[in-house]
Design an enzyme around this catalytic site. Structure first.
Site, PDB file in Angstrom:
ATOM      1  N   MET B   1       0.849  -1.197   0.000  1.00 32.39           N
ATOM      2  CA  MET B   1       0.000   0.000   0.000  1.00 32.39           C
ATOM      3  C   MET B   1       0.889   1.252   0.000  1.00 32.39           C
ATOM      4  SD  MET B   1      -3.083  -1.255   0.068  1.00 32.39           S
ATOM      5  CE  MET B   1      -4.350  -0.316   0.891  1.00 32.39           C
ATOM      6  N   CYS B   2       0.261   2.381  -0.028  1.00 29.43           N
ATOM      7  CA  CYS B   2       1.002   3.619  -0.192  1.00 29.43           C
ATOM      8  C   CYS B   2       0.413   4.653   0.763  1.00 29.43           C
ATOM      9  CB  CYS B   2       0.849   4.134  -1.619  1.00 29.43           C
ATOM     10  SG  CYS B   2       1.138   2.857  -2.840  1.00 29.43           S
ATOM     11  N   GLU B   3       0.997   5.825   0.755  1.00 32.26           N
ATOM     12  CA  GLU B   3       0.403   6.913   1.537  1.00 32.26           C
ATOM     13  C   GLU B   3       0.218   8.147   0.668  1.00 32.26           C
ATOM     14  OE1 GLU B   3       0.940   7.633   5.513  1.00 32.26           O
ATOM     15  OE2 GLU B   3       1.668   5.623   6.027  1.00 32.26           O
TER      16      GLU B   3
END
Lengths: 266, 266
Positions: B1-3
């Site tokens: 996942m990422c931010e």
């Protein structure tokens, strides 16, 4: 007017040396204080740096000069504004996507008002320069003629050359254009290039006290071509493109060339 | 996942403080080592910085953190790759032109293979991420529905919300999207925001030892909204968006909001 700088190389190569010379012309040895920009390609990807501040005073330009970003293709531009105010959206290079490729473009010159009679279909300008309008038209024409990417670089180059000839009918049109592998260079008044390859030697900048011995920086197989509005070094043999000439580079080598043809009267 | 990190402000504002927190999550306090990118809007223009290197080690990220670039709208993303290798063309934010505006987009989440059944017409991906494919589809749908820019932000927001709902049918779709004035924020799992305005107080980062007193940095009329995957400070009241909610900001204020609607089964 503005100044252009381009590079095509067969190995990822940094442009710190040439950029060091160019950025001096953005407020020190040259009058091009109205912003600058640069596009670095890595494969299909591209990094842009754009700044409406003079390159000679720009913290971002200092980073680009001192932090070696290695790339196969580079396009850079320093601006002396004529059409369009000094702001970020009027700062070259401009870019758009076609065929799942990121195209970038920078222009040196000025085009008269007839340019705006050319119809735009797919791409619209974000800023207010004649340069970006011409790019939107040019790329839209390529898209219309080649909905899919053509295999034949000769056919594509001839088509692009013809479009550039039409733009030259409106004024001065010196251009660097790329889609991530090919670098298309078109000349109306000023564009020179040189290819560095083994045996490498020393190069000395004209605009800044800096000499590099490329022997120390390269391998014998490297081929690096640099294109600029005005030669950046004073001890190497630069070749000038002719008015109306299109030269296409890939991996540092000429892969297509289209001699000047007379401009049809507009 | 990422931010994700976004900002919408009524005065040109730098994002150095929030970005200082976010970049720590790119290899220090968080695992998002697979590149980062940021888009800064100034009027219709935009500057991008993209780097496939971890933000915590990146010279370019250090420049962004230390060199205040003032902007009305910012979108930033740090990546932990799932679909698509680590390379420049897979680094968010992605951008395309529509209506003579530069649109930028960043996505957090993962979408299943049904995504690729959505037809692309105008825009094609340059890289290989599900995120960019979804962006190309979404922007193509907007273009088809609104060949000209609509006057009514409510109508546009509803349409974008509906497209986001469809994408949410394929998995996790947290998104930041802008066309240079409006910041569209869509939530599936995680997205929080807060608005800073007078009376300003002190803010303390969670990920890095840094406290800012915004009293010293602002005027009483400033309105600055920050949006992030996870709250960046631990002494302020962040609001979480609900699953399926779209929130649209302009000049730091909410200008449109679309409550969650049930996702149609795909």
């Amino acid at each position: 007017m503005c100044e252009l700088l381009g590079m095509s190389a067969n190995v990822p190569t940094d442009i710190c040396f040439s950029f060091s010379g160019l950025m001096q012309r953005g407020g020190a040895t040259g009058p091009h204080r109205d912003g600058w920009g640069i596009a670095f390609y890595e494969g299909r990807g591209v990094r842009f740096f754009h700044d409406p501040a003079p390159s000679v005073e720009s913290a971002i330009a200092r980073l680009v000069r001192s932090h070696p970003i290695k790339s196969h293709i580079v396009i850079s531009h320093i601006r002396q504004a004529n059409v369009g105010q000094i702001c970020l959206e009027n700062t070259h290079p401009f870019s758009r996507e076609l065929w799942g490729r990121s195209w970038s473009y920078a222009h040196n010159g000025q085009l008269d008002a007839q340019l705006y009679e050319l119809p735009l279909e797919f791409y619209r300008p974000i800023g207010t320069t004649d340069s970006e309008y011409a790019f939107c038209w040019l790329l839209g024409q390529i898209r219309q003629r080649f909905p899919q990417e053509p295999d034949d670089i000769g056919e594509l180059s001839d088509f692009i050359g013809g479009l550039c000839d039409r733009l030259r009918g409106f004024g001065v049109f010196n251009m660097l254009l790329t889609e991530s592998r090919y670098l298309f260079c078109y000349c109306t008044t000023k564009l020179s290039w040189l290819t560095r390859r083994a045996p490498f030697g020393e190069a000395r900048l004209k605009d800044y006290e800096l000499t590099v011995d490329f022997c120390d920086e390269t391998t014998p197989l490297d081929v690096v071509t640099v294109i600029a509005t005005d030669p950046l070094t004073d001890n190497e043999a630069w070749q000038a493109l002719q008015t109306g000439e299109l030269c296409v580079f890939r991996d540092g080598l000429v892969v297509a060339r289209r001699e000047a043809v007379p401009v049809a009267s507009a």
